[in-house]
Design an enzyme around this catalytic site. Structure first.
Site, PDB file in Angstrom:
ATOM      1  N   CYS A   1       0.455  -1.424   0.136  1.00  0.00           N
ATOM      2  CA  CYS A   1      -0.087   0.159   0.051  1.00  0.00           C
ATOM      3  C   CYS A   1       0.676   0.956  -0.209  1.00  0.00           C
ATOM      4  CB  CYS A   1      -0.494   0.213   1.510  1.00  0.00           C
ATOM      5  SG  CYS A   1      -1.857   1.433   1.846  1.00  0.00           S
TER       6      CYS A   1
ATOM      7  N   CYS B   1      -0.898   4.087  -5.999  1.00  0.00           N
ATOM      8  CA  CYS B   1      -1.642   2.984  -5.495  1.00  0.00           C
ATOM      9  C   CYS B   1      -1.838   1.262  -6.342  1.00  0.00           C
ATOM     10  CB  CYS B   1      -2.763   3.662  -5.286  1.00  0.00           C
ATOM     11  SG  CYS B   1      -4.072   2.784  -4.224  1.00  0.00           S
TER      12      CYS B   1
END
Length: 266
Positions: A75, A183
């Site tokens: 992440c 992302c």
């Protein structure tokens, strides 16, 4: 025979599956545990201290209980915050995912578009990456939490609204020649993003580099046809409200659907 290494892959949702795919393709013989903190999703809207405490607690629990040899924080938002603390607390390697600014700067001749969550866009860590690896490049920053939701919705079988996607990406259209997917959810929208930004725009993410990094840290040879594939387990911090999304995500990246195991005691 030496036991195979145990690797923990952590994300707030299913986006980290894009990183998992790259690592698994290189090292299919390792044992994998994928933990998604759906209770804290989306991370891009959490306060930094809250995120730091959550990730530290959850990752620490899994490392202890499953004899983990290496952790991947799949992440971008979490990586920009938690890596220093985790590396201090744990005695094993911790690999983070950061925007692929360096490779983007090496191939861009026009401008770079960094597409990430608002949290990642606003971090000093991200701006330092740009200063260090792309000091001569023009970098357009675009932060969007909605894109994360669109990626998860796509996995639930909902069509991507390309008009909405075009509106979100409009500041980058005809302005860049390289787009950094900052992302881990965004590779799920790669096809649609390519259509909006144009076929001449190169889209890059960090998945391949992370896989190579993991193989080096564990002193493992990259993919060997004689190695048998190993298994993987999926855990969540709360019972998934729509668990089908996870299995669709697994199928999207070539994995078999599995049963999700809620993580007790969190």
């Amino acid at each position: 025979m030496q036991a195979e290494k145990n690797v923990l892959i952590f994300d707030s949702g299913v986006g980290g599956l894009s990183v998992f795919k790259n690592i698994y393709a290189h090292l299919p013989h390792l044992n994998y545990i994928y933990l998604f903190d759906n209770e804290g999703y989306p991370y891009g809207e959490l306060d930094s201290e809250v995120l730091l405490e959550r990730v530290s607690r959850l990752v620490g629990k899994m490392v202890t209980e499953h004899n983990i040899d290496l952790v991947v924080i799949a992440c971008n938002t979490a990586s920009t915050i938690v890596l220093p603390r985790l590396r201090q607390e744990l005695k094993i390697p911790v690999v983070g995912v950061v925007p692929a600014i360096k490779p983007a700067a090496m191939i861009s001749t026009k401008a770079i578009g960094l597409i990430a969550t608002p949290a990642t866009i606003n971090r000093h860590y991200t701006h330092n990456l740009i200063k260090e690896f792309a000091p001569q490049s023009k970098v357009h920053l675009l932060g969007s939490t909605r894109l994360v939701t669109m990626a998860e919705d796509k996995l639930r079988g909902n069509p991507v609204n390309c008009d909405e996607l075009k509106e979100i990406l409009s500041p980058l259209i005809n302005q860049i020649d390289v787009a950094v997917l900052g992302c881990t959810h965004f590779p799920l929208l790669k096809y649609e993003m390519q259509g909006v930004l144009g076929k001449d725009v190169v889209l890059i993410d960090s998945g391949e580099a992370i896989a190579v990094r993991v193989s080096r840290l564990l002193n493992q040879n990259v993919i060997d046809s004689e190695l048998t594939t190993s298994g993987y387990s999926i855990y969540s911090s709360a019972t998934p409200w729509e668990g089908v999304a996870l299995n669709l995500g697994l199928a999207e990246f070539g994995f078999n659907p599995v049963r999700t195991f809620p993580l007790p005691g969190v």
